[in-house]
Design a protein around this motif. Structure first.
Motif, PDB file in Angstrom:
ATOM      1  N   UNK A 168      44.293   1.625  32.223  1.00  0.00           N
ATOM      2  CA  UNK A 168      45.063   1.085  33.353  1.00  0.00           C
ATOM      3  C   UNK A 168      44.145   0.414  34.374  1.00  0.00           C
ATOM      4  N   UNK A 169      42.989   1.005  34.610  1.00  0.00           N
ATOM      5  CA  UNK A 169      42.056   0.427  35.584  1.00  0.00           C
ATOM      6  C   UNK A 169      41.512  -0.920  35.118  1.00  0.00           C
ATOM      7  N   UNK A 170      41.423  -1.105  33.819  1.00  0.00           N
ATOM      8  CA  UNK A 170      40.860  -2.343  33.264  1.00  0.00           C
ATOM      9  C   UNK A 170      41.936  -3.304  32.755  1.00  0.00           C
ATOM     10  N   UNK A 171      43.173  -3.086  33.150  1.00  0.00           N
ATOM     11  CA  UNK A 171      44.261  -3.935  32.648  1.00  0.00           C
ATOM     12  C   UNK A 171      44.028  -5.425  32.915  1.00  0.00           C
ATOM     13  N   UNK A 172      43.627  -5.842  34.132  1.00  0.00           N
ATOM     14  CA  UNK A 172      43.413  -7.286  34.354  1.00  0.00           C
ATOM     15  C   UNK A 172      42.386  -7.881  33.391  1.00  0.00           C
ATOM     16  N   UNK A 173      41.277  -7.178  33.170  1.00  0.00           N
ATOM     17  CA  UNK A 173      40.236  -7.693  32.272  1.00  0.00           C
ATOM     18  C   UNK A 173      40.730  -7.742  30.826  1.00  0.00           C
ATOM     19  N   UNK A 231      45.435   4.266  17.707  1.00  0.00           N
ATOM     20  CA  UNK A 231      44.701   4.910  16.618  1.00  0.00           C
ATOM     21  C   UNK A 231      43.554   5.756  17.181  1.00  0.00           C
ATOM     22  N   UNK A 232      42.863   5.219  18.177  1.00  0.00           N
ATOM     23  CA  UNK A 232      41.746   5.943  18.777  1.00  0.00           C
ATOM     24  C   UNK A 232      42.210   7.267  19.377  1.00  0.00           C
ATOM     25  N   UNK A 233      43.332   7.247  20.077  1.00  0.00           N
ATOM     26  CA  UNK A 233      43.835   8.466  20.719  1.00  0.00           C
ATOM     27  C   UNK A 233      44.180   9.534  19.677  1.00  0.00           C
ATOM     28  N   UNK A 234      44.821   9.128  18.596  1.00  0.00           N
ATOM     29  CA  UNK A 234      45.174  10.082  17.546  1.00  0.00           C
ATOM     30  C   UNK A 234      43.926  10.664  16.887  1.00  0.00           C
ATOM     31  N   UNK A 235      42.926   9.828  16.674  1.00  0.00           N
ATOM     32  CA  UNK A 235      41.693  10.298  16.043  1.00  0.00           C
ATOM     33  C   UNK A 235      40.932  11.264  16.949  1.00  0.00           C
ATOM     34  N   UNK A 236      40.911  10.984  18.241  1.00  0.00           N
ATOM     35  CA  UNK A 236      40.225  11.873  19.183  1.00  0.00           C
ATOM     36  C   UNK A 236      40.901  13.242  19.208  1.00  0.00           C
ATOM     37  N   UNK A 237      42.230  13.249  19.293  1.00  0.00           N
ATOM     38  CA  UNK A 237      42.945  14.531  19.358  1.00  0.00           C
ATOM     39  C   UNK A 237      42.742  15.344  18.088  1.00  0.00           C
ATOM     40  N   UNK A 296      37.508  -6.062  21.307  1.00  0.00           N
ATOM     41  CA  UNK A 296      36.173  -5.728  21.819  1.00  0.00           C
ATOM     42  C   UNK A 296      36.252  -5.039  23.173  1.00  0.00           C
ATOM     43  N   UNK A 297      37.091  -5.541  24.068  1.00  0.00           N
ATOM     44  CA  UNK A 297      37.153  -4.927  25.393  1.00  0.00           C
ATOM     45  C   UNK A 297      37.877  -3.584  25.348  1.00  0.00           C
ATOM     46  N   UNK A 298      38.903  -3.478  24.513  1.00  0.00           N
ATOM     47  CA  UNK A 298      39.589  -2.193  24.374  1.00  0.00           C
ATOM     48  C   UNK A 298      38.628  -1.137  23.822  1.00  0.00           C
ATOM     49  N   UNK A 299      37.855  -1.521  22.816  1.00  0.00           N
ATOM     50  CA  UNK A 299      36.879  -0.598  22.239  1.00  0.00           C
ATOM     51  C   UNK A 299      35.859  -0.174  23.288  1.00  0.00           C
ATOM     52  N   UNK A 300      35.357  -1.139  24.056  1.00  0.00           N
ATOM     53  CA  UNK A 300      34.343  -0.829  25.068  1.00  0.00           C
ATOM     54  C   UNK A 300      34.895   0.121  26.131  1.00  0.00           C
ATOM     55  N   UNK A 301      36.104  -0.128  26.600  1.00  0.00           N
ATOM     56  CA  UNK A 301      36.712   0.726  27.623  1.00  0.00           C
ATOM     57  C   UNK A 301      36.843   2.167  27.112  1.00  0.00           C
ATOM     58  N   UNK A 302      37.212   2.315  25.853  1.00  0.00           N
ATOM     59  CA  UNK A 302      37.428   3.650  25.287  1.00  0.00           C
ATOM     60  C   UNK A 302      36.114   4.399  25.077  1.00  0.00           C
TER      61      UNK A 302
END
Length: 464
Positions: free
Chosen positions: A38-43, A131-137, A155-161
């Motif tokens: 949410x904090x990085x939504x604009x980017x 997918x990332x959220x499910x894998x982390x849990x 790329x940016x979604x991966x970096x934020x996570x």
């Protein structure tokens, strides 16, 4: 630069760091990721606009453009999905069975992560955080390959996570973003490191993966979904459900592709006429199966098993529910199929007999989705019959392990022990978890009292 094998091995090592976190720590990590999205939504949206511009210049087809675009509210939905997964009951080391093998020798079966997953998805960057959220849990390592048209957004979604990982003592390599077809070809050879491949994309993609790896593959190649309009259908409902199933997101794998209409609904003023008018008003182009092409003067469909992915569908006429079910089994993809009827007995028979991953009564096929099923998100939808079926959430990313606790016993060709093979109820674990939660909320004394009430209720009701 790391080799493909080194990346996969690093993902496995990082997955074990995830598994070693407490349930609360993994939940907090997911909440941090939700906040970061949410904090990085604009980017994120800026990068997505660059991908959309490039895709348009390359002449990308409309269906793929639709999947590529991060629509308004999507980031908030992805964040809520991560928080929903964080709120789930702990999936790991959950007891499934318990048995006394011999005096003092206790065997327990518990849930465990699969290990390292390779997930390939086309054009849909929103799939990455899901997918990332499910894998982390579930404590799994992840190798992700997105479509090249979404490169900047991915790329940016991966970096934020992954930037949230180090503060929890987890290496960023828990989720690796894979680039290029050559690297995918290399990973598909790593059946000693990668445990499962989940391809999300076209029939060609799934077929390629299945033909080029020894790693187990989970997923579906086609999403040929049917809606059957029964003689006792509520036609107002049928109009709404057919339009929503087809038009809500035509490119989705759970969109309506074949409309089966009982012959009693034909004719002037019949139910089909109203459903067809509703589809026409929504801009849906209709093609006919062998019978509907003749009787309804529709252009012939490309094939009886055809996934349009656009505002188009096949119409076919049947004389009975039996014929509708036979048609679905012959021409469907075992994804999602629905009956619209007021006859509850007939609906229950349809639900029982149709051999698909998801079977609905009086509901849009668009509900076939991990988020809508309350799974938080999905890594994909499986139409296979082994391991997981339908929308695959956390549960579909787990396997089992056996834990044996002894007191020095040994076998000596089975002469040194006397086997009892006595099954032990695991209900006590449920009561313990409930009591722990109550203790935190209302104090020790009240927790004991309520725990005793739970025991009395379970004994009186026969619950195991």
């Amino acid at each position: 630069m790391s080799t493909t094998r080194e990346k996969a091995v690093a993902a496995r090592a990082a997955s074990r760091q995830l598994q070693n976190l407490s349930s609360d720590e993994r939940a907090e990590l997911l909440n941090r990721i939700a906040d970061a999205l949410e904090a990085n939504e604009p980017a994120i949206l800026r990068e997505n606009e660059l991908d959309l511009k490039k895709a348009a210049e390359d002449g990308t087809e409309p269906a793929l453009m639709n999947r590529l675009k991060m629509k308004p509210g999507k980031i908030a939905q992805l964040a809520e999905g991560a928080r929903q997964i964080a709120r789930m009951e702990e999936p790991l080391v959950r007891p499934l069975s318990k048995m006394e093998l011999a005096d003092g020798l206790m065997l327990e079966q518990v849930t465990a992560p699969l290990g390292v997953l390779l997930i390939i998805f086309e054009s849909r960057p929103d799939a990455l955080p899901q997918i990332a959220a499910l894998s982390i849990r579930s404590g799994n390592g992840l190798l992700l390959k997105g479509g090249k048209e979404a490169a900047k957004t991915n790329a940016i979604l991966h970096r934020v996570i992954v930037e949230c990982f180090p503060q929890f003592g987890v290496a960023k390599e828990a989720i690796v973003l894979v680039e290029g077809r050559a690297e995918i070809a290399d990973i598909l050879k790593l059946n000693d490191v990668v445990d499962l491949v989940i391809p999300r994309g076209s029939n060609d993609l799934v077929t390629y993966i299945q033909d080029n790896t020894k790693i187990p593959v989970l997923g579906h190649a086609d999403g040929v979904c049917h809606v059957y309009v029964d003689p006792d259908a509520d036609i107002d409902m049928a109009c709404k459900l057919c339009v929503d199933s087809k038009c809500d997101y035509p490119a989705a794998c759970n969109a309506l592709e074949t409309l089966l209409v009982h012959s009693s609904q034909l004719g002037a003023g019949g139910g089909y006429e109203r459903v067809a008018a509703a589809l026409d008003a929504a801009g849906v182009e209709k093609f006919g199966g062998a019978r509907a092409a003749k009787e309804l003067s529709l252009p012939p469909c490309p094939a009886l098993r055809h996934e349009y992915g656009t505002l188009a569908l096949t119409v076919e006429i049947v004389d009975s529910m039996d014929e509708a079910i036979e048609y679905i089994h012959a021409n469907g993809s075992s994804h999602t199929d629905c009956i619209i009827t007021k006859d509850k007995a007939r609906a229950e028979e349809f639900l029982r007999r149709v051999d698909s991953a998801c079977v609905f009564h009086n509901a849009s096929t668009r509900f076939s989705d991990g988020f809508r099923f309350g799974l938080g998100a999905e890594v994909g939808i499986s139409t296979s019959r082994i391991h997981a079926r339908g929308p695959v959430g956390v549960e579909g990313l787990l396997t089992t392990r056996w834990l044996l606790r002894g007191k020095g016993q040994y076998s000596d060709k089975d002469t040194a022990v006397t086997y009892t093979h006595k099954k032990i109820s695991i209900g006590g674990a449920w009561i313990k978890r409930a009591a722990e939660g109550i203790t935190a909320a209302v104090g020790v004394v009240n927790a004991v009292n309520i725990g005793l009430m739970i025991l009395a209720w379970k004994k009186g009701s026969g619950k195991k």
